[in-house]
Design a protein around this motif. Structure first.
Motif, PDB file in Angstrom:
ATOM      1  N   ILE A 215      -4.922  -3.156  55.987  1.00 45.34           N
ATOM      2  CA  ILE A 215      -4.063  -4.317  55.736  1.00 45.34           C
ATOM      3  C   ILE A 215      -3.667  -4.348  54.266  1.00 45.34           C
ATOM      4  CG2 ILE A 215      -4.014  -6.846  55.662  1.00 45.34           C
ATOM      5  CD1 ILE A 215      -5.920  -6.776  58.106  1.00 45.34           C
ATOM      6  N   PHE A 216      -4.633  -4.088  53.388  1.00 46.91           N
ATOM      7  CA  PHE A 216      -4.356  -4.122  51.953  1.00 46.91           C
ATOM      8  C   PHE A 216      -3.596  -2.882  51.486  1.00 46.91           C
ATOM      9  CE2 PHE A 216      -8.269  -6.664  52.465  1.00 46.91           C
ATOM     10  CZ  PHE A 216      -7.744  -7.897  52.093  1.00 46.91           C
ATOM     11  N   ALA A 217      -3.775  -1.776  52.183  1.00 48.45           N
ATOM     12  CA  ALA A 217      -3.089  -0.542  51.809  1.00 48.45           C
ATOM     13  C   ALA A 217      -1.615  -0.591  52.203  1.00 48.45           C
ATOM     14  CB  ALA A 217      -3.766   0.656  52.447  1.00 48.45           C
ATOM     15  N   GLY A 218      -1.268  -1.498  53.091  1.00 44.82           N
ATOM     16  CA  GLY A 218       0.123  -1.644  53.511  1.00 44.82           C
ATOM     17  C   GLY A 218       0.356  -0.979  54.847  1.00 44.82           C
ATOM     18  N   GLY A 219       1.323  -1.495  55.560  1.00 45.97           N
ATOM     19  CA  GLY A 219       1.684  -0.905  56.833  1.00 45.97           C
ATOM     20  C   GLY A 219       0.806  -1.371  57.970  1.00 45.97           C
ATOM     21  N   ASN A 220      -0.243  -2.153  57.681  1.00 46.34           N
ATOM     22  CA  ASN A 220      -1.144  -2.696  58.693  1.00 46.34           C
ATOM     23  C   ASN A 220      -1.699  -1.619  59.624  1.00 46.34           C
ATOM     24  OD1 ASN A 220      -2.568  -4.847  59.678  1.00 46.34           O
ATOM     25  ND2 ASN A 220      -0.979  -5.504  61.095  1.00 46.34           N
ATOM     26  N   GLU A 221      -1.918  -0.426  59.112  1.00 41.31           N
ATOM     27  CA  GLU A 221      -2.537   0.635  59.910  1.00 41.31           C
ATOM     28  C   GLU A 221      -3.846   1.033  59.259  1.00 41.31           C
ATOM     29  OE1 GLU A 221      -0.678   4.771  58.477  1.00 41.31           O
ATOM     30  OE2 GLU A 221       0.769   3.445  59.430  1.00 41.31           O
ATOM     31  N   ALA A 222      -4.638   1.771  59.987  1.00 40.93           N
ATOM     32  CA  ALA A 222      -5.958   2.157  59.491  1.00 40.93           C
ATOM     33  C   ALA A 222      -5.830   2.962  58.203  1.00 40.93           C
ATOM     34  CB  ALA A 222      -6.707   2.967  60.536  1.00 40.93           C
ATOM     35  N   LEU A 223      -6.795   2.761  57.346  1.00 41.38           N
ATOM     36  CA  LEU A 223      -6.789   3.443  56.051  1.00 41.38           C
ATOM     37  C   LEU A 223      -6.869   4.955  56.212  1.00 41.38           C
ATOM     38  CD1 LEU A 223      -6.835   2.918  52.987  1.00 41.38           C
ATOM     39  CD2 LEU A 223      -9.305   2.979  53.114  1.00 41.38           C
ATOM     40  N   SER A 224      -7.462   5.426  57.294  1.00 36.22           N
ATOM     41  CA  SER A 224      -7.584   6.868  57.482  1.00 36.22           C
ATOM     42  C   SER A 224      -6.221   7.531  57.621  1.00 36.22           C
ATOM     43  CB  SER A 224      -8.435   7.185  58.711  1.00 36.22           C
ATOM     44  OG  SER A 224      -7.815   6.678  59.874  1.00 36.22           O
ATOM     45  N   GLY A 225      -5.215   6.758  57.974  1.00 40.17           N
ATOM     46  CA  GLY A 225      -3.859   7.307  58.086  1.00 40.17           C
ATOM     47  C   GLY A 225      -3.151   7.426  56.753  1.00 40.17           C
ATOM     48  N   LEU A 226      -3.778   6.950  55.685  1.00 38.72           N
ATOM     49  CA  LEU A 226      -3.150   7.003  54.370  1.00 38.72           C
ATOM     50  C   LEU A 226      -3.087   8.453  53.889  1.00 38.72           C
ATOM     51  CD1 LEU A 226      -2.072   5.419  51.904  1.00 38.72           C
ATOM     52  CD2 LEU A 226      -4.425   5.342  51.064  1.00 38.72           C
ATOM     53  N   SER A 227      -1.868   8.928  53.687  1.00 37.88           N
ATOM     54  CA  SER A 227      -1.692  10.302  53.207  1.00 37.88           C
ATOM     55  C   SER A 227      -0.426  10.376  52.378  1.00 37.88           C
ATOM     56  CB  SER A 227      -1.608  11.276  54.384  1.00 37.88           C
ATOM     57  OG  SER A 227      -0.457  11.009  55.154  1.00 37.88           O
ATOM     58  N   PHE A 228      -0.359  11.376  51.548  1.00 38.07           N
ATOM     59  CA  PHE A 228       0.818  11.618  50.715  1.00 38.07           C
ATOM     60  C   PHE A 228       1.329  13.017  51.003  1.00 38.07           C
ATOM     61  CE2 PHE A 228      -1.848   8.622  48.293  1.00 38.07           C
ATOM     62  CZ  PHE A 228      -0.944   7.578  48.157  1.00 38.07           C
ATOM     63  N   GLN A 229       2.618  13.099  51.216  1.00 39.18           N
ATOM     64  CA  GLN A 229       3.229  14.402  51.480  1.00 39.18           C
ATOM     65  C   GLN A 229       3.314  15.187  50.177  1.00 39.18           C
ATOM     66  OE1 GLN A 229       3.841  15.624  54.458  1.00 39.18           O
ATOM     67  NE2 GLN A 229       3.085  13.702  55.321  1.00 39.18           N
ATOM     68  N   LEU A 230       2.923  16.431  50.253  1.00 35.94           N
ATOM     69  CA  LEU A 230       2.974  17.296  49.079  1.00 35.94           C
ATOM     70  C   LEU A 230       4.260  18.116  49.111  1.00 35.94           C
ATOM     71  CD1 LEU A 230      -0.705  18.585  49.071  1.00 35.94           C
ATOM     72  CD2 LEU A 230       0.288  16.842  47.600  1.00 35.94           C
ATOM     73  N   PRO A 231       4.788  18.396  47.923  1.00 30.63           N
ATOM     74  CA  PRO A 231       5.983  19.247  47.907  1.00 30.63           C
ATOM     75  C   PRO A 231       5.653  20.632  48.477  1.00 30.63           C
ATOM     76  CG  PRO A 231       5.326  18.609  45.668  1.00 30.63           C
ATOM     77  CD  PRO A 231       4.383  17.970  46.618  1.00 30.63           C
ATOM     78  N   GLY A 232       6.501  21.138  49.287  1.00 27.14           N
ATOM     79  CA  GLY A 232       6.279  22.447  49.878  1.00 27.14           C
ATOM     80  C   GLY A 232       5.524  22.358  51.188  1.00 27.14           C
ATOM     81  N   GLY A 233       5.295  21.165  51.689  1.00 25.08           N
ATOM     82  CA  GLY A 233       4.613  20.997  52.965  1.00 25.08           C
ATOM     83  C   GLY A 233       3.157  20.638  52.783  1.00 25.08           C
ATOM     84  N   GLY A 234       2.558  20.140  53.811  1.00 27.22           N
ATOM     85  CA  GLY A 234       1.160  19.727  53.753  1.00 27.22           C
ATOM     86  C   GLY A 234       1.054  18.279  53.328  1.00 27.22           C
ATOM     87  N   ALA A 235      -0.133  17.767  53.441  1.00 30.97           N
ATOM     88  CA  ALA A 235      -0.353  16.368  53.085  1.00 30.97           C
ATOM     89  C   ALA A 235      -1.698  16.207  52.395  1.00 30.97           C
ATOM     90  CB  ALA A 235      -0.308  15.499  54.337  1.00 30.97           C
ATOM     91  N   LEU A 236      -1.737  15.263  51.510  1.00 32.46           N
ATOM     92  CA  LEU A 236      -2.971  14.893  50.811  1.00 32.46           C
ATOM     93  C   LEU A 236      -3.570  13.731  51.599  1.00 32.46           C
ATOM     94  CD1 LEU A 236      -4.660  15.404  48.247  1.00 32.46           C
ATOM     95  CD2 LEU A 236      -3.347  13.599  47.163  1.00 32.46           C
TER      96      LEU A 236
END
Length: 133
Positions: free
Chosen positions: A51-72
């Motif tokens: 809820i605090f991370a935004g998007g009202n979804e589970a924190l485990s879904g929090l990821s950042f797309q990396l340039p060139g593909g893949g996710a953090l």
């Protein structure tokens, strides 16, 4: 052939020791407790933090797309850290309780002090005077 028998005998002695059995029980209970902490983090803490991370979804879904593909996968890392902290706190509390029990066992009251030489002599004199009376 005798080396094998000696090895097996030594292994049997090793397994029969209390520490190994205690360790085995600890590992089994730790595995079961790990499932509880995983559920606590994934099913209770994660949605609340989401809820605090935004998007009202589970924190485990929090990821950042990396340039060139893949996710953090930052959310998964945070889950692992939370699991570790909960398990470490539980182990700390358990060790603290066990240490407290051991201290209570060790703190048995000391035996009463032995009477001094003068006290022993006075008691003997008292007993002799009682006999005369």
């Amino acid at each position: 052939m005798s080396k094998t028998k000696g090895f097996i005998t030594e292994f049997k002695k090793f397994i029969a020791r209390g520490n190994v059995l205690d360790l085995a029980v600890g590992v089994i209970i730790g595995g079961a407790f790990s499932a509880i902490t995983n559920s606590l983090v994934n099913d209770i803490i994660n949605p609340i933090l989401g809820i605090f991370a935004g998007g009202n979804e589970a924190l485990s879904g929090l990821s950042f797309q990396l340039p060139g593909g893949g996710a953090l996968m930052l959310g998964n890392f945070i889950n692992a850290v939370l699991n570790f902290l909960i398990m470490a706190f539980a182990v700390f509390c358990l060790v603290k309780a066990v240490n407290r029990l051991h201290r209570k066992k060790e703190e048995a009251p000391p035996p009463p002090p032995q009477p001094s030489r003068e006290e022993v002599l006075l008691e003997e004199i008292r007993d002799l005077l009682k006999e005369r009376a």
